[in-house]
Write a protein that holds these residues in place. Structure first.
Motif, short mmCIF file in Angstrom:
data_model
loop_
_atom_site.label_atom_id
_atom_site.label_comp_id
_atom_site.label_asym_id
_atom_site.label_seq_id
_atom_site.Cartn_x
_atom_site.Cartn_y
_atom_site.Cartn_z
N ILE B 168 0.36 133.43 -31.11
CA ILE B 168 -0.78 134.36 -30.99
C ILE B 168 -1.93 133.87 -31.86
N LEU B 169 -1.60 133.41 -33.07
CA LEU B 169 -2.62 132.95 -34.01
C LEU B 169 -3.40 131.79 -33.41
N LYS B 170 -2.68 130.87 -32.75
CA LYS B 170 -3.33 129.70 -32.19
C LYS B 170 -4.25 130.08 -31.04
N GLU B 171 -3.77 131.02 -30.22
CA GLU B 171 -4.56 131.40 -29.04
C GLU B 171 -5.78 132.22 -29.43
N GLY B 172 -5.50 133.31 -30.15
CA GLY B 172 -6.59 134.26 -30.35
C GLY B 172 -7.01 134.50 -31.78
N GLY B 173 -6.41 133.77 -32.72
CA GLY B 173 -6.83 133.91 -34.12
C GLY B 173 -6.27 135.16 -34.77
N LEU B 174 -6.68 135.39 -36.00
CA LEU B 174 -6.15 136.48 -36.81
C LEU B 174 -6.44 137.84 -36.18
N SER B 175 -7.60 137.95 -35.56
CA SER B 175 -7.96 139.25 -34.99
C SER B 175 -6.96 139.67 -33.92
N GLN B 176 -6.55 138.71 -33.07
CA GLN B 176 -5.59 139.08 -32.04
C GLN B 176 -4.23 139.40 -32.65
N LEU B 177 -3.87 138.66 -33.69
CA LEU B 177 -2.60 138.91 -34.36
C LEU B 177 -2.53 140.34 -34.88
N MET B 178 -3.64 140.78 -35.45
CA MET B 178 -3.64 142.13 -36.00
C MET B 178 -3.70 143.18 -34.90
N GLN B 179 -4.22 142.79 -33.75
CA GLN B 179 -4.18 143.71 -32.62
C GLN B 179 -2.74 143.98 -32.22
N VAL B 180 -1.93 142.91 -32.22
CA VAL B 180 -0.53 143.04 -31.78
C VAL B 180 0.32 143.77 -32.81
N PHE B 181 0.12 143.45 -34.11
CA PHE B 181 1.03 143.97 -35.12
C PHE B 181 0.51 145.18 -35.87
N GLY B 182 -0.78 145.37 -35.87
CA GLY B 182 -1.32 146.48 -36.65
C GLY B 182 -2.10 145.94 -37.83
N TYR B 188 2.44 142.01 -42.40
CA TYR B 188 3.28 141.37 -43.42
C TYR B 188 4.71 141.88 -43.34
N MET B 189 4.87 143.19 -43.21
CA MET B 189 6.22 143.76 -43.16
C MET B 189 7.02 143.18 -42.00
N SER B 190 6.36 143.07 -40.84
CA SER B 190 7.06 142.52 -39.68
C SER B 190 7.46 141.08 -39.92
N ASN B 195 10.96 141.14 -37.86
CA ASN B 195 10.74 141.92 -36.65
C ASN B 195 9.62 141.30 -35.83
N ARG B 196 9.86 140.09 -35.36
CA ARG B 196 8.87 139.38 -34.56
C ARG B 196 9.59 138.27 -33.81
N ALA B 197 8.96 137.81 -32.74
CA ALA B 197 9.60 136.77 -31.94
C ALA B 197 9.62 135.46 -32.70
#
Lengths: 436, 336
Positions: B168-182, B188-190, B195-197
């Protein structure tokens, strides 16, 4: 006081000193016969100066020498010379030896005493030390008079008495320091006088608190002799490691202690020096630690030079049922014996008997797994892993690039190796195949 | 006089006559044990399939080594635990959804090709488990990048596929990562809990750190490689990993994502394939960190740990030769 001094790296093996550390020195029985090798030292062997059939007295010269790096040998009992022949020695080699049968009388030649010994000039002291046949009693057996006569260009400013006794199991020096501290210190002072040195140290590992205390109280009046406690670590008693710990000087690669202005002497040697100079007594007996779980009654025995180990072992209760190895010296650098009929010589610090549980076989070993444990412990900062691989594969010349001649075969690398590789053997193999 | 010796057969061998307690087996089996927390978490997140995949890897590894050695009339070495470890590490590097032939082929390549053909333990140049994984990735690129949701809770694996955080980070950067995880905390907790793929063993950071702590405590690994590896990753991530220009990156995300912890503590530290001299190990760790970040930020793959370690494995002997150990009494200026 200050924190215990130490050197870099090294190992902490199991010590088992309690087997014999509390045993006061006991005089061994007068032996029925002694086997005195003409070479118990580094350097030229002595030449027999007696013949078969001669009656000799205790302390009489039986082997003489004119070489500089050499030492005479003396009879340790009174009796008759019954043989002069090659005899097995503790190192496995056959050595020409003089066999003397005791007459039971233990009569000595007259010894020349020197109550005024503090006033003796240095040259006379050195001559007396040579005539008394004194050699390094820590095991290396280097002629002491030679060590005390360094070349003029080497200025010596420090003498260190080696009370580390870092080998596991051995306690001979420990007991000497506890029981005869004044004589050891007097020996140190004589040594300092012979070298014209003003600073003396006594290094003692912290596992001998009673020895530290005993020696400290004797030197409390001396302003220029200091007792230094040392961290309990092997091989703290190696000369180079001892010097580094005591005054921080590093003996240069391939060099000697005199290159940094230091002379090191063993505790037993210091005592022998005192007895020779003060009482005219030659080196005819020494303390031997008889220990290990394979001996029934561990002890520190005062043994006449030339007494067979079998006689000493018998007086300590004999070998236990599960005894499998008898070692002359300590477990890290000593020599395994195939027979007990070898004589105790000037450098025999211990007779160590190991049982089946204490002994680990080196028969099966694997390739170096490159874990680096050996590099972490080598006191000389070498790369034993690489040296062992080079030696194993026959690349002997290349070991010189890795400073193989700085290895003094302490065995630390072999001790930690998880692959149980015969590290010391591989070092020796490489050394034997190349020139320094 | 000689009767004592006759009654006992004395063993004669060379000094030293006593040895320390460490053996190769003790070390390897301890490492195997230290990976148990990570394995347990793998089964928790990906179900019995995790045990199946890992078990198949281990079985193939041990069997291939045994059969290879027996058929060449050599002593089997499966007792030393190193084949087991290679199988275990490979298993933990695989996605949960792979079909049976992936673990089998991968383990075979790892043990027979990468380790045994080079001479066995001590002689291999490359980390066997990582060569196995690299081979699989290049031969089966689709199967090796199908990641499943970690929702099994020990029971059954959900068939739902998803992307890894690094993907996700490679495709869409940090913003997309935070969209997916919160928000950051949830992210960080995940990442820490697993609790992640991701591959079986890489997800649970805390379980891995427990295992690493065991190895550090026993002295089987030291700080040199993990610290230099992680510090390099952290610094480069901070300087270059951000979306808003230099020095805006989040080192934490990079440190706890992907196979970095598994790689830094358990794979880069593999004795045989890393330098033996401690100073050299620091250079090795820095190299691993640099290449990892180069691939993560600029390369085609979302994760670079595996290739970074394999590339640095090539340099290990050279590093050892370049960084000689400090000889006692070396003729040089003595530092006061």
């Amino acid at each position: 006081m200050s924190r215990a001094a130490t050197f870099e790296r090294g190992i902490h093996p199991e010590y088992h000193k309690e087997l014999a550390a509390g045993q006061s020195i006991v005089r061994a029985r007068l032996p029925q016969r002694v086997v005195i090798p003409v070479s118990q030292h580094i350097g030229a062997p002595a030449t027999p100066s007696v013949n078969i059939g001669d009656e000799v007295k205790k302390g009489q010269v039986i082997g003489s020498t004119t070489a500089f790096v050499s030492s005479p040998v003396h009879s340790s009992i009174s009796g008759k010379v019954i043989a002069i022949a090659d005899f097995p020695s503790a190192t496995g080699r056959m050595v020409q030896s003089i066999v003397i049968e005791s007459d039971g009388r233990d009569e000595a030649v007259p010894f020349k005493e020197h109550p005024d010994y503090p006033n003796l000039p240095a040259d006379e002291i050195k001559a007396m030390i040579k005539d008394a046949g004194i050699v390094g009693m820590g095991g290396a057996a280097f002629p002491t008079s030679v060590k005390l006569s360094p070349p003029k260009e080497k200025t010596i400013d420090t003498v260190i008495i080696n009370g580390a006794e870092c080998e596991p199991y051995l306690t001979a020096d420990h007991r000497l320091m506890v029981e005869r501290p004044e004589e050891v210190v007097e020996g140190l002072k004589i040594i300092m006088k012979s070298l014209g040195v003003r600073q003396g140290y006594i290094g003692i590992e912290e596992n001998k608190p009673d020895a530290i205390e005993a020696m400290r109280s004797v030197v409390s009046g001396e302003s220029n002799i200091e007792v230094r406690p040392l961290e309990i670590k092997y091989p703290q008693g190696a000369e180079k490691m001892l010097i580094k710990a005591i005054n921080g000087r590093e003996v240069p690669s391939k060099g000697l202690p005199m290159d940094v202005g230091v002379v090191v002497q063993n505790v037993g040697t210091a005592l022998a020096v005192y007895e020779a100079v003060r009482y005219g007594k030659p080196l005819i007996e020494r303390v031997v630690t008889v220990t290990g779980r394979g001996i029934r009654k561990p002890a520190n025995m005062m043994v006449r030079i030339g007494t067979l180990m079998s006689e000493v072992v018998e007086q300590c209760g004999g070998l236990a049922e599960d005894a499998v190895k008898v070692i002359a010296g300590g477990p890290m650098m000593g020599f395994a014996q195939w027979t007990l009929d070898v004589p105790v010589v000037k450098g025999t610090s211990g007779i160590l008997v190991l049982t089946k549980d204490e002994y680990v076989s080196s028969d099966e070993y694997s390739a170096c797994i490159r874990c680096g444990s050996c590099i972490d412990v080598c006191p000389m900062g070498l790369n034993p892993s690489m040296l062992s691989i080079l030696s194993e594969k026959g690349f002997f010349e290349e070991t010189k690039e890795y400073n193989i001649f700085d290895c003094f075969e302490c065995g630390s690398c072999a001790y930690v190796c998880p692959a149980k590789r015969p590290m010391v053997q591989l070092m020796r193999l490489a050394k034997s195949q190349i020139k320094p | 006089m000689a009767t004592e010796a006759k009654a006992h057969e004395l063993i004669v061998s060379v000094s030293p006559h006593v040895r320390g307690k460490e053996t190769v087996g003790r070390i390897m089996w301890t490492v195997n044990l230290s990976l148990l927390p990570a394995f347990v978490m793998a089964v928790y997140y990906f179900g019995p399939r995790a045990a199946y995949v890992t078990g198949l890897c281990i079985l193939t590894a041990v069997l291939s080594e045994h059969i290879y050695q027996i058929s060449l009339n050599r002593k089997t070495t499966i007792g030393d635990g190193s084949a087991f470890l290679t199988g275990l590490l490979l298993g933990l590097n695989l996605p949960a959804s792979v079909p049976f032939y992936i673990p089998v082929i991968g383990s075979f390549i790892a043990i027979v090709i990468t380790k045994l053909l080079f001479g066995g333990l001590g002689y291999n140049i490359f980390n066997p488990a990582l060569i196995g994984r690299a081979f699989l990735l290049i031969s089966f690129p689709k199967l090796m990048t199908i990641w499943t949701e970690p929702t099994a809770r020990f029971v059954a694996l959900d068939a739902k596929t998803t992307a890894t955080p690094l993907g996700i980070l490679k495709e869409g950067g940090l913003s997309q990562l935070m969209q997916v995880f919160g928000d950051k905390t949830e992210l960080y907790m995940s990442l820490l809990s697993g609790n992640r793929a991701g591959s079986l063993g890489e997800t649970s950071a805390i379980a891995l750190l427990i295992g690493a702590a065991i190895l550090l405590y026993r002295g089987y690994i030291t700080w040199h490689i993990p610290l230099s590896f992680l510090a390099t990753v952290g610094v480069i991530a901070w300087i270059f990993g951000g979306q808003g220009g230099l020095f805006t990156g989040d080192p934490v995300i990079h440190l706890i994502s992907g196979g970095l912890l598994l790689g830094a503590f358990f794979m880069a530290t593999d004795y045989v394939t890393c330098p033996t001299i401690r100073k050299g190990q620091v250079i090795f760790g820095i190299g691993c960190g640099a290449i990892t970040m180069l691939i993560r930020l600029k390369g085609g793959f979302p994760e670079g740990v595996m290739f970074a370690i394999l590339l640095m494995n090539c340099f290990a002997p050279l590093i050892d030769r370049g960084v000689k150990s400090e000889i006692f009494g070396a003729i040089k200026e003595q530092k006061k």
